[in-house]
Design a protein around this motif. Structure first.
Motif, PDB file in Angstrom:
ATOM      1  N   TYR A   1      -0.832  -9.518   0.375  1.00 32.16           N
ATOM      2  CA  TYR A   1      -1.263  -8.831  -1.305  1.00 32.16           C
ATOM      3  C   TYR A   1       0.155  -8.923  -2.059  1.00 32.16           C
ATOM      4  O   TYR A   1      -0.058  -8.961  -2.993  1.00 32.16           O
ATOM      5  CB  TYR A   1      -0.882  -7.188  -0.539  1.00 32.16           C
TER       6      TYR A   1
ATOM      7  N   GLN B   1      -0.246 -12.651  -3.984  1.00 29.41           N
ATOM      8  CA  GLN B   1      -1.406 -11.069  -5.287  1.00 29.41           C
ATOM      9  C   GLN B   1      -0.824 -10.966  -5.980  1.00 29.41           C
ATOM     10  O   GLN B   1      -1.031 -10.983  -7.872  1.00 29.41           O
ATOM     11  CB  GLN B   1      -2.594 -10.463  -4.709  1.00 29.41           C
TER      12      GLN B   1
ATOM     13  N   LYS C   1      -2.665  -2.076  -4.388  1.00 30.28           N
ATOM     14  CA  LYS C   1      -1.842  -2.765  -3.937  1.00 30.28           C
ATOM     15  C   LYS C   1      -0.279  -2.658  -3.404  1.00 30.28           C
ATOM     16  O   LYS C   1       0.083  -3.381  -2.323  1.00 30.28           O
ATOM     17  CB  LYS C   1      -1.565  -4.289  -4.196  1.00 30.28           C
TER      18      LYS C   1
ATOM     19  N   GLU D   1      -0.980  -0.497  -0.203  1.00 24.97           N
ATOM     20  CA  GLU D   1      -1.318  -1.583   0.861  1.00 24.97           C
ATOM     21  C   GLU D   1      -0.221  -1.901   1.961  1.00 24.97           C
ATOM     22  O   GLU D   1       0.383  -2.152   2.684  1.00 24.97           O
ATOM     23  CB  GLU D   1      -1.514  -2.349   0.748  1.00 24.97           C
TER      24      GLU D   1
END
Length: 339
Positions: free
Chosen positions: A159, A162, A178, A181
């Motif tokens: 993550y 990203q 994200k 997360e």
């Protein structure tokens, strides 16, 4: 059979079944093999079969490959029965070739043949091996928590990558999800660390070695727990060199005949995650340990490759870990103490 003779049995372990092969100098494909369930009823059947074969417990030497939790119940039964057994690294068995004098075993590849191969290996090497014992229940809990932690870290890194690499193309909502997360995963990592510490504190032998390991500069909870798990709390590796070989940081010569004279290098085989964890440990150690920092600078001045130096420092840390556990006293930086 004389009282000083041993009978060797190889066991190919799977989740549901055990292929058991009794080796008495030759491969008896029909009478020397039995397949039983890997549960209590299967163990009872195995006991009857051993009696039928007139195999006495005290004379038995049973060998199996390490297959994690699949061997746990079977090992518990063997210890209850008072039967000596050995758990072998699967890599060693993969490279083992039975003597050519034993006909047919090299050409056959199935569970039965694998069991006989393990039995033959046992017959050749059991005298030089240390009998295995199941670690404590705390060890298995610690092993599962470490695996859980690694999964959280792996997902967190994904993550974060990203968010860093392609966040410009994400919607606001996507980025927020994200980021949430990552926060949740970091919270899970902290909770897992806390639970691992509770498990460590609950077992005196594990806690002793954990405290000794973390007294070494650069060794934190991940490296310490990984080492305890891989060495089964320092019971399955007799020397730091063997452990260093297992995690692929011990250098070996690369030579063949008179034409190949490669540089000494480490193997690409081994438990790479432990090696990766040590890489992070090395960076921390060099920042706080003057001896290791001086070693780095000296070797760089000599023109050594950075990877070679870092690998040597990893090996130094492994040597320190085995030394403190063997001595039973925390690590002391004698060079810094003299200063």
């Amino acid at each position: 059979m004389r009282k000083d003779e041993f009978e060797c049995i190889g066991v190919d372990v799977s989740k549901k079944t055990l292929d058991v092969a009794l080796f008495r100098g030759k491969v008896d494909w029909n009478e020397g093999h039995i397949k039983v369930d890997n549960n209590s009823s299967g163990y009872k059947e195995l006991r009857k079969w051993l009696r039928l074969k007139k195999a006495e417990k005290k004379q038995l030497r049973i060998c199996m490959e390490a297959t994690g939790l699949y061997t746990h119940d079977f090992r518990s039964w063997l210890e209850q029965e008072g039967i000596t057994y050995y758990v072998v690294d699967p890599k060693r068995m993969r490279h083992f070739a039975p003597p050519q004098s034993i006909k047919g075993i090299r050409q056959t590849k199935n569970d039965k043949a694998d069991a006989f191969r393990i039995a033959i290996y046992c017959s050749l090497f059991h005298e030089s091996m240390e009998p295995s014992r199941l670690p404590s229940a705390a060890y298995f809990k610690l092993k599962r928590l470490l695996a859980e932690r690694r999964q959280y870290v792996k997902q967190s890194v994904l993550y974060k990558q990203q968010l860093h690499d392609i966040s410009v193309y994400d919607s606001v909502g996507s980025r927020i999800r994200k980021e949430d997360e990552v926060k949740n995963l970091n919270a899970n990592i902290k909770q897992t660390d806390a639970e691992m510490k509770e498990i460590i504190d609950s077992d005196l032998t594990i806690k002793r070695n954990y405290d000794l390991l973390t007294s070494i500069v650069g060794v934190g909870i991940v490296v310490a727990v990984t080492t305890i798990v891989l060495t089964e709390n320092f019971t399955v590796f007799a020397s730091p060199r063997k452990y260093a070989s297992y995690i692929a940081i011990a250098p070996f010569p690369h030579e063949s005949g008179t034409s190949v004279r490669g540089a000494t290098r480490v193997s690409k085989q081994g438990f790479r995650q432990a090696k990766a964890d040590l890489s992070i440990s090395v960076l921390s150690a060099m920042s706080h340990d003057s001896e290791l920092k001086e070693y780095w600078l000296r070797k760089k001045a000599e023109g050594k490759h950075a990877g070679t130096i870092l690998n040597a420092i990893k090996f130094k840390i492994v040597l320190r870990m085995f030394a403190v556990v063997k001595r039973g006293t925390p690590y002391v930086n004698t060079k810094g103490y003299r200063r």
